[in-house]
Design a protein around this motif. Structure first.
Motif, PDB file in Angstrom:
ATOM      1  N   ALA A 148     -20.994  -5.386  28.067  1.00 36.01           N
ATOM      2  CA  ALA A 148     -20.416  -5.709  27.349  1.00 36.01           C
ATOM      3  C   ALA A 148     -20.691  -7.983  28.168  1.00 36.01           C
ATOM      4  O   ALA A 148     -20.635  -8.533  27.119  1.00 36.01           O
ATOM      5  N   GLU A 149     -20.686  -7.610  29.095  1.00 33.94           N
ATOM      6  CA  GLU A 149     -19.882  -8.993  29.695  1.00 33.94           C
ATOM      7  C   GLU A 149     -21.420  -9.427  29.770  1.00 33.94           C
ATOM      8  O   GLU A 149     -21.625 -10.716  29.839  1.00 33.94           O
ATOM      9  N   LYS A 153     -23.208  -2.417  24.548  1.00 37.55           N
ATOM     10  CA  LYS A 153     -22.464  -3.123  25.155  1.00 37.55           C
ATOM     11  C   LYS A 153     -21.157  -2.672  24.574  1.00 37.55           C
ATOM     12  O   LYS A 153     -20.263  -2.850  24.449  1.00 37.55           O
ATOM     13  N   GLU A 154     -21.367  -1.688  23.785  1.00 38.36           N
ATOM     14  CA  GLU A 154     -19.865  -0.993  22.496  1.00 38.36           C
ATOM     15  C   GLU A 154     -19.260  -0.500  23.778  1.00 38.36           C
ATOM     16  O   GLU A 154     -18.389   0.250  24.375  1.00 38.36           O
ATOM     17  N   GLN A 181     -20.320   0.189  27.411  1.00 33.83           N
ATOM     18  CA  GLN A 181     -20.362  -0.014  28.894  1.00 33.83           C
ATOM     19  C   GLN A 181     -19.342  -1.915  28.995  1.00 33.83           C
ATOM     20  O   GLN A 181     -20.698  -2.502  28.256  1.00 33.83           O
ATOM     21  N   PRO A 182     -18.116  -2.032  30.022  1.00 31.70           N
ATOM     22  CA  PRO A 182     -17.712  -3.560  29.710  1.00 31.70           C
ATOM     23  C   PRO A 182     -18.943  -3.997  30.475  1.00 31.70           C
ATOM     24  O   PRO A 182     -18.952  -5.099  30.348  1.00 31.70           O
ATOM     25  N   GLU A 183     -19.487  -3.244  31.364  1.00 28.65           N
ATOM     26  CA  GLU A 183     -20.917  -4.474  31.769  1.00 28.65           C
ATOM     27  C   GLU A 183     -21.517  -4.387  31.244  1.00 28.65           C
ATOM     28  O   GLU A 183     -22.437  -6.212  31.448  1.00 28.65           O
TER      29      GLU A 183
END
Length: 200
Positions: free
Chosen positions: A164-165, A157-158, A160-162
């Motif tokens: 994190a979403e 999550k830290e 890759q934006p995908e």
């Protein structure tokens, strides 16, 4: 203890009886109101998954309980043609449908995915990170785990934006907040979802 097995359909047949099974299991296990509510919520999520599928899909619902561990099962005969599965998925989702962005929406798509080479596409997706598979396996034999998915997203999550979403979606999910584990397995022409709840 194994509850009655209730045959349900995506059109809603016997879903009330399936939800009633949770009340009976809770009464039999002498569960406190909070745990009774948790079983009911998880069963409702499973019924919602079935209801979200267009067309007539048949399944079986039951609960197993042993000591303080309860397992809710939903098994669907996946012996549908590839074309019929495409029709079911196309009728129930669209490219921008918010329901497919939720954890249960994504699981629905996986649960009712074709039991052939189309499943392999999940290997490359973020949801596919919860799939068990080291090396080559038959494409008709898969298992997805909420725990593996959770651990993978936590690590990604830290960066890759995908991811994190997807983590945010996971955090908001009723199932991920109430259940201890969710497994989806596809073996041959049968798909089964098992939600595990450990009561304390």
């Amino acid at each position: 203890m194994i509850s009655d097995i209730i045959e349900i359909t995506s059109s809603g047949e016997n879903m009330g009886a399936a939800l009633d099974v949770t009340r009976k299991v809770a009464a039999y296990g002498d569960l406190v109101p909070k745990n009774t509510l948790h079983l009911r919520l998880l069963a409702e999520e499973m019924m919602g998954l079935m209801r979200s599928i267009a067309g007539e899909v048949k399944g079986k619902f039951w609960i197993e309980g042993e000591e303080d561990v309860y397992k809710l099962h939903l098994k669907v005969d996946a012996a549908l043609s590839k074309e019929k599965r495409r029709e079911l998925l196309a009728a129930s989702t669209s490219g921008t449908n918010e329901a497919t962005r939720s954890l249960m929406g994504k699981l629905r798509n996986f649960f009712f995915q074709s039991a052939d080479d189309e499943i392999a596409a999940y290997n490359g997706s973020l949801l596919g990170k919860g799939i068990n598979g080291d090396g080559v396996k038959p494409v008709t034999d898969w298992e997805w785990s909420l725990t593996r998915y959770h651990d993978t997203l936590a690590a990604m999550k830290e960066k890759q934006p995908e991811a994190a979403e997807a983590w945010d979606e996971l955090e908001k999910s009723v199932v991920s907040n109430v259940a201890d584990e969710v497994k989806i397995s596809i073996k041959g022409f049968e798909a089964e979802m098992t939600i595990v709840k450990k009561l304390v």
